[in-house]
Motif scaffolding. Structure first.
Motif, PDB file in Angstrom:
ATOM      1  N   ARG A 173       2.134  15.013  -2.518  1.00 52.12           N
ATOM      2  CA  ARG A 173       0.734  15.167  -2.902  1.00 52.12           C
ATOM      3  C   ARG A 173      -0.157  14.030  -2.415  1.00 52.12           C
ATOM      4  O   ARG A 173      -1.377  14.186  -2.348  1.00 52.12           O
ATOM      5  N   HIS A 174       0.443  12.875  -2.115  1.00 53.54           N
ATOM      6  CA  HIS A 174      -0.347  11.705  -1.729  1.00 53.54           C
ATOM      7  C   HIS A 174       0.040  11.211  -0.338  1.00 53.54           C
ATOM      8  O   HIS A 174       0.029  10.005  -0.080  1.00 53.54           O
ATOM      9  N   ALA A 175       0.398  12.110   0.538  1.00 52.96           N
ATOM     10  CA  ALA A 175       0.831  11.700   1.873  1.00 52.96           C
ATOM     11  C   ALA A 175      -0.325  11.071   2.655  1.00 52.96           C
ATOM     12  O   ALA A 175      -1.457  11.566   2.582  1.00 52.96           O
ATOM     13  N   PRO A 176      -0.044   9.964   3.390  1.00 54.31           N
ATOM     14  CA  PRO A 176       1.229   9.255   3.480  1.00 54.31           C
ATOM     15  C   PRO A 176       1.500   8.437   2.212  1.00 54.31           C
ATOM     16  O   PRO A 176       0.571   7.900   1.605  1.00 54.31           O
ATOM     17  N   TYR A 177       2.768   8.350   1.864  1.00 58.45           N
ATOM     18  CA  TYR A 177       3.184   7.792   0.578  1.00 58.45           C
ATOM     19  C   TYR A 177       4.120   6.617   0.788  1.00 58.45           C
ATOM     20  O   TYR A 177       4.939   6.610   1.726  1.00 58.45           O
ATOM     21  N   GLY A 178       4.002   5.629  -0.085  1.00 63.78           N
ATOM     22  CA  GLY A 178       4.857   4.461   0.027  1.00 63.78           C
ATOM     23  C   GLY A 178       5.295   3.909  -1.308  1.00 63.78           C
ATOM     24  O   GLY A 178       4.743   4.256  -2.360  1.00 63.78           O
ATOM     25  N   ILE A 179       6.293   3.051  -1.269  1.00 65.84           N
ATOM     26  CA  ILE A 179       6.813   2.364  -2.451  1.00 65.84           C
ATOM     27  C   ILE A 179       6.747   0.859  -2.210  1.00 65.84           C
ATOM     28  O   ILE A 179       7.136   0.367  -1.153  1.00 65.84           O
ATOM     29  N   HIS A 180       6.231   0.157  -3.201  1.00 64.55           N
ATOM     30  CA  HIS A 180       6.217  -1.312  -3.204  1.00 64.55           C
ATOM     31  C   HIS A 180       7.384  -1.770  -4.071  1.00 64.55           C
ATOM     32  O   HIS A 180       7.434  -1.474  -5.266  1.00 64.55           O
ATOM     33  N   TYR A 181       8.336  -2.462  -3.466  1.00 65.65           N
ATOM     34  CA  TYR A 181       9.509  -2.969  -4.190  1.00 65.65           C
ATOM     35  C   TYR A 181       9.645  -4.446  -3.825  1.00 65.65           C
ATOM     36  O   TYR A 181      10.272  -4.795  -2.832  1.00 65.65           O
TER      37      TYR A 181
END
Length: 354
Positions: free
Chosen positions: A239-247
């Motif tokens: 739903r939010h492409a492009p999508y990422g994760i902050h780790y």
């Protein structure tokens, strides 16, 4: 999967509030975040300081603009959604806002209550005032992450809830996810971006990336991640492409197998100490934003700095349009020379210098 960056090995630096307080005289009190005049003036002052010191590196490119930024895009600071969910927030001259845990006794709440809160209404007022004066708004506000917010709201009891009342915990996480989702759409609809305040590297990409902060996932197992949070990341990636994760934790590789099941994980913030090569094995197409440790790199000699950056970039697989560098929360003790050296090492990698 979409390729989000046409640049080779983009680099960005985020300074700690004490650096800004020392070098720009900016105080991070409540007015910095909510006074519409200061929103514009202080952000331009920050751009000007960056331009004067590091303009040759491409920083401070907006120093001549009065941009109606709705949030603090030069800080790594999540606070607003915690306040919307009932936490108190304390403000300081030379530190980011400090969220005070609400220690909510119940896992039950109504999603709409967050948007009736004084905190959200104050944001809407800020946006409306900036729009009235400038005709538009830009920037965004760090929206945190599901578990991050759950800990702010519930405290350490949330980990007991995950064991003793997993069904209720899952519903609780789901409601927090709904709050985040609605908030992100509100911000992005107004400004066109959602995550520059999560990681400034996002401004360097060809497409606006939505980045979910999973700082606290270093405290849970892969099994817990799969049970409670993987489905959220899967849905949001669609739903939010492009999508990422902050780790930002030191062990993102623990989640490598689970992350590989997220069909459109376009971006991953790889915490210092993460096994980049292992992550690349599971995520061959994902952009890796490799984070440098702001404490360690100040102790390194130039050769040590060069070697550690080179090793991590090489472990990412060699495609410099799928690899970037950032260092977040460089404090007032960092030298300008060290900043230039980070960019110099990156340039030598782009040029394939020995």
């Amino acid at each position: 999967m979409i390729k989000i960056c046409s640049r080779e090995l983009p680099v960005d630096i985020v300074f700690h509030p004490d650096w800004w307080h020392k070098n720009a005289g900016i105080s991070f009190d409540e007015g910095f975040f909510y006074d519409p005049r200061r929103r514009v003036e202080d952000e331009r002052k920050m751009e000007q300081v960056l331009y004067e010191r590091f303009g040759s590196l491409g920083l401070g490119e907006d120093h001549l603009k009065n941009l109606p930024q709705i949030g603090a895009v030069h800080l790594a600071s999540g606070y607003l959604l915690s306040e919307m969910l009932g936490c108190k927030v304390e403000y300081y001259d030379d530190a980011p806002p400090q969220v005070i845990c609400a220690h909510r006794e119940s896992l039950d709440f109504e999603v709409e209550d967050a948007f009736q809160s004084r905190a959200f209404r104050r944001l809407v007022g800020l946006v409306d005032e900036l729009k009235a004066k400038y005709g538009y708004v830009v920037g965004d506000i760090n929206w945190g992450g599901v578990l991050n917010l759950a800990i702010d709201v519930r405290g350490e009891e949330i980990f007991t809830d995950m064991v003793m009342e997993p069904e209720k915990a899952a519903v609780f996480f789901g409601k927090i996810a709904q709050v985040i989702d609605k908030f992100v759409w509100y911000v992005q609809t107004n400004t066109g971006s959602s995550s520059i305040s999560v990681n400034r590297s996002a401004r360097l990409f060809d497409y606006p990336v939505a980045i979910h902060s999973e700082c606290s996932h270093t405290m849970i197992s892969e099994e817990d991640y799969r049970r409670f949070f993987l489905s959220i990341d899967k849905e949001w990636s669609m739903r939010h492409a492009p999508y990422g994760i902050h780790y930002c934790g030191k062990d993102p590789h623990r989640m490598a197998s689970a992350f590989s099941e997220i069909e459109r994980l376009t971006f991953l913030d790889v915490g210092w100490g993460g096994d980049v090569a292992l992550l690349r094995k599971y995520l061959p197409e994902t952009f890796f934003n490799i984070r440098l440790n702001p404490v360690d790199i100040q102790r390194y000699s130039y050769e040590e700095l060069r070697q550690c950056i080179r090793e991590r970039v090489e472990a990412s697989g060699g495609d410099l349009t799928r690899t970037g560098l950032c260092c977040v929360n460089m404090d007032k003790t960092v030298t300008d020379k060290r900043i230039f050296e980070i960019y110099e090492v990156a340039e030598s990698l782009r040029n394939n210098d020995d």
